[in-house]
Enzyme design. Structure first.
Site, PDB file in Angstrom:
ATOM      1  N   CYS A  10       0.805  -1.220   0.000  1.00 38.29           N
ATOM      2  CA  CYS A  10       0.000   0.000   0.000  1.00 38.29           C
ATOM      3  C   CYS A  10       0.833   1.263   0.000  1.00 38.29           C
ATOM      4  O   CYS A  10       1.943   1.280   0.496  1.00 38.29           O
ATOM      5  CB  CYS A  10      -0.894   0.064   1.233  1.00 38.29           C
ATOM      6  N   GLY A  37       1.139  -0.094  -4.922  1.00 32.72           N
ATOM      7  CA  GLY A  37      -0.083  -0.894  -4.943  1.00 32.72           C
ATOM      8  C   GLY A  37      -0.913  -0.545  -6.154  1.00 32.72           C
ATOM      9  O   GLY A  37      -1.167   0.634  -6.402  1.00 32.72           O
ATOM     10  N   ASN A 111      -0.804   1.176   5.498  1.00 35.36           N
ATOM     11  CA  ASN A 111       0.297   0.481   4.838  1.00 35.36           C
ATOM     12  C   ASN A 111       0.970  -0.413   5.870  1.00 35.36           C
ATOM     13  O   ASN A 111       1.458   0.085   6.879  1.00 35.36           O
ATOM     14  CB  ASN A 111       1.288   1.505   4.292  1.00 35.36           C
ATOM     15  N   GLY A 112       0.992  -1.716   5.626  1.00 40.57           N
ATOM     16  CA  GLY A 112       1.629  -2.640   6.558  1.00 40.57           C
ATOM     17  C   GLY A 112       0.782  -3.866   6.761  1.00 40.57           C
ATOM     18  O   GLY A 112      -0.087  -4.190   5.940  1.00 40.57           O
ATOM     19  N   TYR A 252      14.495  -1.848  -2.827  1.00 37.37           N
ATOM     20  CA  TYR A 252      13.632  -1.957  -3.992  1.00 37.37           C
ATOM     21  C   TYR A 252      12.322  -1.181  -3.930  1.00 37.37           C
ATOM     22  O   TYR A 252      11.949  -0.528  -4.885  1.00 37.37           O
ATOM     23  CB  TYR A 252      13.324  -3.440  -4.239  1.00 37.37           C
ATOM     24  N   ASP A 356      17.913  -6.274  -8.301  1.00 34.18           N
ATOM     25  CA  ASP A 356      17.876  -6.022  -6.859  1.00 34.18           C
ATOM     26  C   ASP A 356      17.664  -7.266  -6.022  1.00 34.18           C
ATOM     27  O   ASP A 356      18.193  -7.369  -4.925  1.00 34.18           O
ATOM     28  CB  ASP A 356      16.829  -4.957  -6.519  1.00 34.18           C
ATOM     29  N   CYS A 392       8.082 -12.727   4.898  1.00 34.94           N
ATOM     30  CA  CYS A 392       7.784 -11.436   5.528  1.00 34.94           C
ATOM     31  C   CYS A 392       6.380 -11.494   6.121  1.00 34.94           C
ATOM     32  O   CYS A 392       5.448 -11.885   5.437  1.00 34.94           O
ATOM     33  CB  CYS A 392       7.845 -10.307   4.502  1.00 34.94           C
TER      34      CYS A 392
HETATM   35 FE1  SF4 Z   1      10.975  -5.698   4.954  1.00 36.57          FE
HETATM   36 FE2  SF4 Z   1      11.936  -8.179   4.848  1.00 36.57          FE
HETATM   37 FE3  SF4 Z   1      11.364  -7.045   7.222  1.00 36.57          FE
HETATM   38 FE4  SF4 Z   1       9.394  -7.748   5.519  1.00 36.57          FE
HETATM   39  S1  SF4 Z   1      10.837  -9.140   6.577  1.00 36.57           S
HETATM   40  S2  SF4 Z   1       9.560  -5.817   6.684  1.00 36.57           S
HETATM   41  S3  SF4 Z   1      10.351  -7.295   3.513  1.00 36.57           S
HETATM   42  S4  SF4 Z   1      12.954  -6.401   5.729  1.00 36.57           S
END
Ligand code: SF4
Length: 467
Positions: A10, A37, A111-112, A252, A356, A392
């Site tokens: 987001c 997004g 966002n999150g 990225y 990346d 993640c």
């Molecule tokens: Fe970012 Fe990786 Fe942490 Fe997810 S796990 S918040 S993509 S650094």
């Protein structure tokens, strides 16, 4: 990472500006956050008494007509561009999310990802909340909308005590704009100033786009309220001092023209490319980026090595939204739709290919094949981040370890699978050195397995739909 990418879920934006066309400013703000997004977009506005909202599936430029924007009246607005990491891609999950709370209407752009959203949702249901969609944003909005307190900052603070996870929020009440960042500061959020008001945005590129001046980042755990009295900050009193900003924003996700934690991302990525060269010098003829995300690091690699930079791959920038739907079949088709190679550039050359990351790896092989079919004699893959080995849980769509090629293959095996002559990833030390900030300010969980917030279970992004 042009067709293999993990998706950011987001972008959020908010503006408080009497005498400005806040809906239009938000539209342009969202336009510059489109990379965060592409599934849906929405704007909510308020005029001190009444709230209006418009959300639609699709890209920002197709989600709003002139009529839609002209109906979004008032002097405060928030906006949201969404990619789904919880809840499927459907209209009722489009943000911002608006509820009729105990203290009036409230809309939230998020966002999150909350890692305790199933529990939060169950608690709220037990207290009579009826959910329409399946996102953690809906649960979070209801939690704020039903939290008691003397003012909006107190109500948000009380709701935050129930949240675990990553959240940068733009909140709209009938008469105020609120910006919030989770106590670890996992997702970014910045404050900007325009002539007649204040702006908050996921990235500074959105501030520049509407002519706002960058003021500062919102601090981890901080609540910022903008109302008729001006701007007020409510720092987190019992903050543990532990920041964990997502390092992938630097690698990225965020646009290269954005500033984050005092760093211009284009330059940080150039330094990542230079570090790549320093860690493993190689003899080659040209440095070719995977466009567009590999460009800054390829420039840095070329400058550090003296090997000429060359554009051997050309991206079709107007591929349209069918491509960016979250569908594996379309992702795999992506390379043929999205990139063409230049045989005159590649013929007989030993190519350093800079990208990346490699996430799933499923589409890297066709890209390497494309280079060889167009004359490349050797292809040496150089990745300006360490291998992604862990899922993640904080809002990026790489939630299953099985999907991550580096989780079950060695570096050499990855190279073999994608068909390159050699492969090298940037080390974590090299990455941190390039960003030039202390390592303890970042989340690196997907690279190291060290999660800044406890993660108890493998989460499926659609789990909320089953509770
Ligand atoms: Fe970012 Fe990786 Fe942490 Fe997810 S796990 S918040 S993509 S650094």
């Amino acid at each position: 990472m042009p067709f293999d990418e993990p998706r950011e879920e987001c972008g959020v934006f908010g503006v408080y500006a009497p005498s400005e066309d806040v809906a239009r400013l938000t539209f342009f703000g969202l336009y510059s956050l489109q990379h965060r997004g592409q599934e849906s977009a929405g704007i909510a506005s308020a005029d001190g008494q009444k709230m209006r909202i418009h959300t639609r599936m699709g890209l920002v430029n197709t989600a709003f007509s002139e009529d839609d924007l002209s109906r979004l009246t008032g002097h405060i607005a928030i906006g949201h561009t969404r990619y789904s990491t919880t809840g499927s891609s459907m209209a009722k999950n489009a943000g911002p999310f608006l509820v009729h709370g105990d203290y009036g209407d409230i809309a939230v752009a998020h966002n999150g990802n909350l890692i305790n959203s199933a529990i939060l949702r169950r608690d709220l249901e037990e207290h009579g909340v009826r959910f329409e969609g399946s996102t953690d944003t809906e649960a979070l909005t209801w939690a704020i909308g039903t939290s008691p307190g003397p003012d909006i900052a107190a109500r948000v603070r009380r709701a935050m005590s129930r949240f675990v996870g990553a959240y940068s929020l733009a909140i709209l009440t009938e008469d105020a704009l609120v910006g919030v960042r989770d106590p670890k500061g996992i997702r970014p959020l910045s404050i900007g100033r325009i002539d007649h008001g204040w702006v908050i945005a996921s990235e500074t590129c959105a501030l520049s786009t509407i002519g706002a001046t960058f003021v500062r980042d919102v601090e981890p755990g901080e609540i910022v309220v903008v109302d008729a009295e001006g701007i007020h900050s409510y720092p987190m009193i019992d903050w543990d001092g532990e920041q964990a900003t997502c390092i992938f924003e630097f690698i990225y996700f965020a646009r290269p023209d954005s500033m984050m934690m005092g760093r211009r991302l284009h330059l940080a990525r150039q330094r990542m490319g230079a570090e790549l060269w320093k860690e493993d010098p190689i003899d080659a003829d040209i440095v070719v980026p995977v466009p567009d995300s590999g460009v800054p690091a390829a420039i840095g690699y070329s400058q550090a090595s003296g090997i000429p930079y060359a554009e051997g791959l050309i991206k079709n920038r107007y591929i349209g939204r069918t491509f960016i739907q979250p569908d594996q079949r379309l992702r795999e088709q992506g390379v043929k739709l999205k990139l063409n190679a230049l045989p005159e550039v590649l013929e007989g050359k030993r190519v350093v290919l800079v990208d990346d990351t490699i996430v799933r790896g499923t589409t890297s092989r066709p890209l390497v094949d494309l280079l060889r079919q167009n004359g490349a004699r050797e292809v040496h893959m150089r990745v300006h981040a360490p291998p992604i080995m862990w899922p993640c849980y904080y809002g990026v769509d790489m939630a299953r370890r099985d999907d991550l090629i580096a989780a079950y293959k060695t570096v050499d095996e990855v190279g073999e699978a994608i068909g390159v002559d050699s492969i090298k990833y940037l080390s974590l030390d090299g990455l941190i050195h390039a960003i030039d900030l202390p390592s303890n300010r970042f989340c690196t969980a997907c690279l190291t397995g060290h999660y800044p917030l406890p993660v108890q279970m493998e989460m499926d992004k659609l789990s909320l739909e089953r509770v």
